[in-house]
Design a protein around this motif. Sequence first.
Motif, PDB file in Angstrom:
ATOM      1  N   GLU A 161       0.843  -1.192   0.000  1.00 50.21           N
ATOM      2  CA  GLU A 161       0.000   0.000   0.000  1.00 50.21           C
ATOM      3  C   GLU A 161       0.879   1.243   0.000  1.00 50.21           C
ATOM      4  OE1 GLU A 161      -2.321   2.066  -0.865  1.00 50.21           O
ATOM      5  OE2 GLU A 161      -3.813   0.737   0.053  1.00 50.21           O
ATOM      6  N   GLU A 162       0.443   2.239  -0.773  1.00 47.57           N
ATOM      7  CA  GLU A 162       1.167   3.501  -0.866  1.00 47.57           C
ATOM      8  C   GLU A 162       0.699   4.447   0.244  1.00 47.57           C
ATOM      9  OE1 GLU A 162       2.417   5.994  -4.712  1.00 47.57           O
ATOM     10  OE2 GLU A 162       0.281   6.171  -4.232  1.00 47.57           O
ATOM     11  N   VAL A 163       1.654   5.114   0.890  1.00 54.80           N
ATOM     12  CA  VAL A 163       1.347   6.001   2.011  1.00 54.80           C
ATOM     13  C   VAL A 163       1.989   7.361   1.761  1.00 54.80           C
ATOM     14  CG1 VAL A 163       1.506   6.333   4.512  1.00 54.80           C
ATOM     15  CG2 VAL A 163       1.290   4.021   3.571  1.00 54.80           C
ATOM     16  N   ASP A 164       1.221   8.414   1.982  1.00 49.25           N
ATOM     17  CA  ASP A 164       1.722   9.786   1.898  1.00 49.25           C
ATOM     18  C   ASP A 164       2.273  10.161   3.273  1.00 49.25           C
ATOM     19  OD1 ASP A 164       2.175  12.511   1.754  1.00 49.25           O
ATOM     20  OD2 ASP A 164       0.347  12.940   0.620  1.00 49.25           O
ATOM     21  N   VAL A 165       3.600  10.269   3.374  1.00 48.43           N
ATOM     22  CA  VAL A 165       4.233  10.544   4.670  1.00 48.43           C
ATOM     23  C   VAL A 165       4.734  11.985   4.759  1.00 48.43           C
ATOM     24  CG1 VAL A 165       4.874   8.149   5.110  1.00 48.43           C
ATOM     25  CG2 VAL A 165       6.427   9.614   3.810  1.00 48.43           C
ATOM     26  N   THR A 166       4.195  12.881   3.926  1.00 51.87           N
ATOM     27  CA  THR A 166       4.650  14.267   3.943  1.00 51.87           C
ATOM     28  C   THR A 166       4.422  14.909   5.308  1.00 51.87           C
ATOM     29  OG1 THR A 166       4.054  14.421   1.599  1.00 51.87           O
ATOM     30  CG2 THR A 166       4.471  16.475   2.765  1.00 51.87           C
ATOM     31  N   ALA A 167       3.192  14.822   5.833  1.00 52.19           N
ATOM     32  CA  ALA A 167       2.898  15.427   7.129  1.00 52.19           C
ATOM     33  C   ALA A 167       3.665  14.744   8.252  1.00 52.19           C
ATOM     34  CB  ALA A 167       1.391  15.358   7.390  1.00 52.19           C
ATOM     35  N   LEU A 168       3.816  13.423   8.158  1.00 53.23           N
ATOM     36  CA  LEU A 168       4.552  12.691   9.186  1.00 53.23           C
ATOM     37  C   LEU A 168       6.010  13.138   9.242  1.00 53.23           C
ATOM     38  CD1 LEU A 168       4.688  10.395  11.265  1.00 53.23           C
ATOM     39  CD2 LEU A 168       5.175   8.834   9.380  1.00 53.23           C
ATOM     40  N   GLU A 169       6.633  13.308   8.079  1.00 53.25           N
ATOM     41  CA  GLU A 169       8.032  13.729   8.062  1.00 53.25           C
ATOM     42  C   GLU A 169       8.183  15.169   8.549  1.00 53.25           C
ATOM     43  OE1 GLU A 169      11.100  11.968   7.251  1.00 53.25           O
ATOM     44  OE2 GLU A 169       9.565  10.587   7.970  1.00 53.25           O
ATOM     45  N   GLU A 170       7.203  16.022   8.276  1.00 53.65           N
ATOM     46  CA  GLU A 170       7.252  17.390   8.805  1.00 53.65           C
ATOM     47  C   GLU A 170       7.173  17.374  10.329  1.00 53.65           C
ATOM     48  OE1 GLU A 170       4.032  19.314   6.871  1.00 53.65           O
ATOM     49  OE2 GLU A 170       5.100  19.596   4.963  1.00 53.65           O
TER      50      GLU A 170
ATOM     51  N   VAL B  18      -4.101 -18.197   8.899  1.00 51.59           N
ATOM     52  CA  VAL B  18      -4.883 -17.624   9.995  1.00 51.59           C
ATOM     53  C   VAL B  18      -5.289 -16.182   9.742  1.00 51.59           C
ATOM     54  CG1 VAL B  18      -3.923 -19.169  11.740  1.00 51.59           C
ATOM     55  CG2 VAL B  18      -2.759 -17.034  11.224  1.00 51.59           C
ATOM     56  N   VAL B  19      -4.785 -15.559   8.670  1.00 57.94           N
ATOM     57  CA  VAL B  19      -5.127 -14.172   8.349  1.00 57.94           C
ATOM     58  C   VAL B  19      -5.742 -14.139   6.959  1.00 57.94           C
ATOM     59  CG1 VAL B  19      -4.256 -11.846   7.976  1.00 57.94           C
ATOM     60  CG2 VAL B  19      -3.260 -13.261   9.788  1.00 57.94           C
ATOM     61  N   ASP B  20      -6.932 -13.588   6.847  1.00 59.97           N
ATOM     62  CA  ASP B  20      -7.599 -13.446   5.551  1.00 59.97           C
ATOM     63  C   ASP B  20      -7.116 -12.179   4.849  1.00 59.97           C
ATOM     64  OD1 ASP B  20      -9.079 -15.730   6.003  1.00 59.97           O
ATOM     65  OD2 ASP B  20     -10.730 -14.638   6.972  1.00 59.97           O
ATOM     66  N   GLY B  21      -7.148 -12.227   3.509  1.00 58.29           N
ATOM     67  CA  GLY B  21      -6.695 -11.080   2.737  1.00 58.29           C
ATOM     68  C   GLY B  21      -7.492  -9.822   3.013  1.00 58.29           C
ATOM     69  N   TYR B  22      -8.792  -9.954   3.205  1.00 57.85           N
ATOM     70  CA  TYR B  22      -9.645  -8.796   3.489  1.00 57.85           C
ATOM     71  C   TYR B  22      -9.225  -8.118   4.794  1.00 57.85           C
ATOM     72  CZ  TYR B  22     -13.873  -6.138   4.623  1.00 57.85           C
ATOM     73  OH  TYR B  22     -14.757  -5.143   4.961  1.00 57.85           O
ATOM     74  N   ASP B  23      -8.963  -8.920   5.829  1.00 55.22           N
ATOM     75  CA  ASP B  23      -8.546  -8.359   7.114  1.00 55.22           C
ATOM     76  C   ASP B  23      -7.162  -7.722   7.012  1.00 55.22           C
ATOM     77  OD1 ASP B  23     -10.884  -9.129   8.375  1.00 55.22           O
ATOM     78  OD2 ASP B  23     -10.083 -11.102   8.912  1.00 55.22           O
ATOM     79  N   ALA B  24      -6.272  -8.333   6.237  1.00 59.56           N
ATOM     80  CA  ALA B  24      -4.934  -7.764   6.061  1.00 59.56           C
ATOM     81  C   ALA B  24      -5.019  -6.399   5.390  1.00 59.56           C
ATOM     82  CB  ALA B  24      -4.059  -8.714   5.246  1.00 59.56           C
ATOM     83  N   ALA B  25      -5.866  -6.265   4.362  1.00 60.74           N
ATOM     84  CA  ALA B  25      -6.020  -4.982   3.678  1.00 60.74           C
ATOM     85  C   ALA B  25      -6.589  -3.926   4.622  1.00 60.74           C
ATOM     86  CB  ALA B  25      -6.910  -5.155   2.452  1.00 60.74           C
ATOM     87  N   ARG B  26      -7.606  -4.277   5.405  1.00 60.05           N
ATOM     88  CA  ARG B  26      -8.186  -3.329   6.351  1.00 60.05           C
ATOM     89  C   ARG B  26      -7.161  -2.910   7.402  1.00 60.05           C
ATOM     90  NH1 ARG B  26     -11.720  -5.908   9.438  1.00 60.05           N
ATOM     91  NH2 ARG B  26     -12.468  -3.940  10.344  1.00 60.05           N
TER      92      ARG B  26
ATOM     93  N   ALA C 250      -3.989   5.357   7.466  1.00 61.42           N
ATOM     94  CA  ALA C 250      -4.747   6.533   7.894  1.00 61.42           C
ATOM     95  C   ALA C 250      -4.058   7.247   9.044  1.00 61.42           C
ATOM     96  CB  ALA C 250      -6.156   6.114   8.287  1.00 61.42           C
ATOM     97  N   LEU C 251      -3.478   6.499   9.969  1.00 59.79           N
ATOM     98  CA  LEU C 251      -2.778   7.114  11.097  1.00 59.79           C
ATOM     99  C   LEU C 251      -1.483   7.786  10.661  1.00 59.79           C
ATOM    100  CD1 LEU C 251      -3.273   4.339  13.800  1.00 59.79           C
ATOM    101  CD2 LEU C 251      -4.416   6.561  13.703  1.00 59.79           C
ATOM    102  N   LEU C 252      -0.750   7.152   9.762  1.00 57.56           N
ATOM    103  CA  LEU C 252       0.520   7.738   9.314  1.00 57.56           C
ATOM    104  C   LEU C 252       0.294   8.970   8.454  1.00 57.56           C
ATOM    105  CD1 LEU C 252       2.586   4.525   8.409  1.00 57.56           C
ATOM    106  CD2 LEU C 252       2.661   5.860  10.520  1.00 57.56           C
ATOM    107  N   GLU C 253      -0.780   8.999   7.680  1.00 54.72           N
ATOM    108  CA  GLU C 253      -1.035  10.161   6.831  1.00 54.72           C
ATOM    109  C   GLU C 253      -1.626  11.331   7.612  1.00 54.72           C
ATOM    110  OE1 GLU C 253      -1.587   8.242   2.404  1.00 54.72           O
ATOM    111  OE2 GLU C 253      -3.408   8.733   3.542  1.00 54.72           O
ATOM    112  N   THR C 254      -2.227  11.061   8.768  1.00 54.58           N
ATOM    113  CA  THR C 254      -2.715  12.125   9.657  1.00 54.58           C
ATOM    114  C   THR C 254      -2.086  11.879  11.022  1.00 54.58           C
ATOM    115  OG1 THR C 254      -4.809  12.045   8.443  1.00 54.58           O
ATOM    116  CG2 THR C 254      -4.780  13.346  10.468  1.00 54.58           C
ATOM    117  N   PRO C 255      -0.813  12.233  11.203  1.00 51.41           N
ATOM    118  CA  PRO C 255      -0.065  11.794  12.388  1.00 51.41           C
ATOM    119  C   PRO C 255      -0.596  12.332  13.706  1.00 51.41           C
ATOM    120  CG  PRO C 255       1.216  13.358  11.096  1.00 51.41           C
ATOM    121  CD  PRO C 255       0.026  12.993  10.274  1.00 51.41           C
TER     122      PRO C 255
END
Length: 450
Positions: free
Chosen positions: A250-259, A423-431, A438-443
């Motif tokens: 998954e791609e993450v925008d870390v601009t705000a996190l790095e600031e 033991v881990v489903d793909g749907y749960d891994a994606a969520r 979401a947490l990293l993009e809005t730190p």
Amino acid sequence: MAARSVRLPDIGEGVAEAEVTAWHVKVGDLVREDQPLADVMTDKATVEIPSPVTGKVVALGAEPGTRVPVGSELVRLEVDGEGGSAGIEVAPEIAAAQGAESGRTPAELQPAAEGLEPPQPAPRKEAPPTSPTPAPARPAAAPVRPAVAPPAGPPRAPGEKPIASPAVRRRALEGGIDLRRLRGTGPAGRITHDDLDAYLAAGESEALGQPAGMRPRIGVEEVKVVGLRRRIAENMADAKRRVAHFSYVEEVDVTALEELRGALNARHGESRTRLTLIPFLVRALVRTLPDFPQMNALYDDEASIVLRHEGVHVGIATQTPNGLMVPVLRHAEARDLWDVAAELKRVADAARSGVAARDELSGSTISITSLGALGGIATTPVVNRPEVAIIGVNKQVMRPVWRDGTFVPRLMMNLSSSFDHRVVDGYDAARFIQAIKALLETPTLLFMDA
């Protein structure tokens, strides 16, 4: 003189054997009391075995890379004095090794180890002299043919067949030589045995007139896989064989996190541990895992039991001079951002310097791996079995991103994660990864309770 046997001690509870990873002495060395004799490894912990006495090394019990049981003989020393361990029986394999060096049989060595003189061999009977027989005359040696390199030049033109006798062709076939790459010095360009000899002596590149820097290198270095490197290989093979891996990127925008990270380091960098991206990711895991307890778990596939942990014990894949280790940050849920950063640095430094304790290298419930600036676009991490999830951090890249009808520069990074599909489903891994994103993009959300 007396013989003293140094045996592998009981290194820890439940340890039945250890692997000899390195010797610090060799047969014939004089060693002092407390001088290191060997390094042995078990459960990724390397232990140094010292000499209990001063003496001379007469035998080593194992080659590097050999696993030996607790209580087995590591080193046999020759020490001053009588009695004590002087009567210890020499193991057959050690006696054989000593005999190979001294030219004596194991039977002759046994009394020597017990402080006795070995039996004297029976005198040999001299054979009656015989009249000298003249040696047969040796045929005159054939003159050595000088190695004449074939003329320099490009390979033969396409379709041009080399001219050579059947014997030369047979030699070329047996040696794996393509005759089309040689130019012969015989009549009409015939390739001769001399041409083959020169080709083999000079090497292909020189025979074709290529510079020395372009000559093929044919050396092979043999490196025995021992110690931690072998343990890593075994663990990786076991994980790939038993874990049903699947990866999610998954791609993450870390601009705000790095600031935010830059501002915090600028404000507290002198008084507190410098923050990297990893403490923020650990913080995101702590906030996310209560909603995804199946990720913070260990899977006992032999008993078919999943152990879901409340405490977050994060393994941090760390490259060390001895190979990959995974020191553990324990109870991340009970630490603030700077405490996480300080503990991460401490356990990573301990692993790199080789002083990490056993409990600092085991007990993780989920792992993070990062190659830093070498992180590339995406990776496929191997799950650190018996865990069921690992989060991979990739390189940050400034890229144009389409937002609100225009391109804007944003600092982007991929999270490459792997999971155990048993033991881990793909749907749960994606969520799960989307929640971390979401947490990293809005730190600021990392520090809010609601």
